[in-house]
Design a protein around this motif. Structure first.
Motif: not given
Length: 397
Positions: A80-81, A61
């Motif tokens: 994020s992501d 992650e």
């Protein structure tokens, strides 16, 4: 008509009797085997059945905080992501590697994770087989280690890392420059090596696997790639022996074939012993005549001749084919008497006559033909089956 086909059937059965009996024997044997297998001795079969299994995998992650002012995100925003991050506003990437496993019957593992940063220059080269990468240089740097014991299924082991991608990229560019330029492209890899020791589902487990997270820099952005690594798994099986089962072809078809075969063989044996399949010469002659009658139907006209014609001197013709040839020679028609089926060709005061084999015809249509088997008008070249065409009634045109 049914009697005619009955005679034909007896002729065929007499000719192929041995073949039909052999077929009955094979049918009986096959039905007996299928019935015995399905009901008396089905036997057993051994199969492998999975009784337990486990599976483990590692994931990454990533997140990057915005540290520089920009028109899109406030400072401190955590991204994020994302498929890509901007070097100018989020140069620092924070990541977490997470490893966990699942098992059907529990377990306890000692999990050790060693994390390494790999900087390298690679170039993909295509060959006749699979493509391969050429690595020109490599530099490794440890990122951290995590170790946990007694890890149960569903419990994860995590290890975090942090890296300034902008500075790391500058460092890789500097190395390539000092080497005089490196072919290919520079690449940054986070490699997590996982070692497992312990018991899962009652079995000892000792496995090692690497999980790689590539990150590439292109212009003003850096892009995380897909995680590279294998899924660890295992299973426990046992051999299970069970009674074999059979479907309808064996359980239903087998008894039917057995009974049909036995009844057929007994019926054939009794029929042969009692002469039920015998065909008399009169019946054979009648079939031959009927076949010829159907063949030459276009030359025959049903008509009642006057007595003056019937009283003419007669010449007996042995076969219907001979009578038709006579009519062709005289350019005349063949006349059939509607009462007794006799056939005539009158010509120049002479009456050419062919009389059907009445005894055989009477037997075929169900009449009493007596014991007269004399062939009065037949077909010298007729076969035993009396032809293959379906015959019409002797009085039809």
């Amino acid at each position: 008509m049914s009697r005619e086909w009955g005679v034909r059937g007896r002729i065929l059965l007499d000719r192929w009797f041995v073949v039909v009996v052999l077929f009955g024997v094979v049918l009986t044997a096959g039905g007996g085997y299928a019935t015995y297998s399905a009901y008396e001795a089905p036997g057993t079969t051994t199969e492998q059945r999975q009784v337990s299994s486990w599976e483990a995998n590692g994931t990454y992650e990533l997140a990057a905080a915005v540290t520089e002012s920009n028109p899109l995100y406030p400072i401190g925003t955590e991204l994020s992501d994302r498929p890509a991050y901007f070097l100018s506003i989020s140069p620092l990437v924070e990541g977490t590697f997470r490893f966990e496993y699942r098992a059907t019957e529990g377990g306890a593992l000692a999990v050790t994770i060693q994390q390494t940063l790999v900087l390298r220059a690679v170039e993909a080269q295509s060959t006749e087989g699979d493509g391969e990468r050429v690595e020109y240089w490599r530099l490794t740097e440890p990122l951290g280690t995590a170790s946990t014991t007694g890890v149960s299924p569903g419990q994860s082991v995590e290890l975090a890392f942090e890296r300034n991608v902008s500075r790391t990229y500058d460092r890789m560019a500097n190395i390539s420059e000092r080497l005089g330029g490196t072919p290919g492209s520079v690449q940054m890899l986070v490699v997590s090596t996982v070692e497992l020791e312990g018991r899962v589902n009652g079995n000892d487990v000792s496995r090692t696997a690497d999980y790689r997270l590539p990150m590439s820099v292109s212009g003003t952005t850096y892009q995380p790639g897909a995680v590279e690594g294998e899924t660890l798994d295992g299973s426990t099986t046992e051999r299970v022996t069970r009674q074999r089962t059979y479907g309808p072809p064996y359980r239903i078809g087998g008894p039917i074939a057995l009974i049909a075969g036995i009844v057929g063989i007994v019926g054939l044996a009794y029929g042969r012993y009692d002469d039920r399949f015998a065909v008399s010469d009169a019946e054979r002659a009648a079939l031959a005549f009927q076949s010829a009658r159907d063949e030459f139907d276009d030359w025959i006209t049903t008509a009642r001749l006057p007595s003056t014609v019937r009283d003419r001197p007669r010449i007996q013709i042995d076969t219907l084919a001979g009578l038709v040839d006579t009519a062709i020679d005289f350019d005349a028609r063949v006349f059939e008497d509607p009462e007794d089926g006799s056939l005539y060709v009158p010509h120049e005061g002479i009456l050419y006559v062919c009389e059907p084999p009445t005894a055989g015809l009477d037997a075929m249509v169900g009449g009493d033909g007596g014991d007269d088997t004399t062939v009065r008008c037949g077909d010298d070249e007729g076969n035993d089956e009396g032809g293959t065409d379906e015959g019409d009634d002797a009085e039809s045109t």
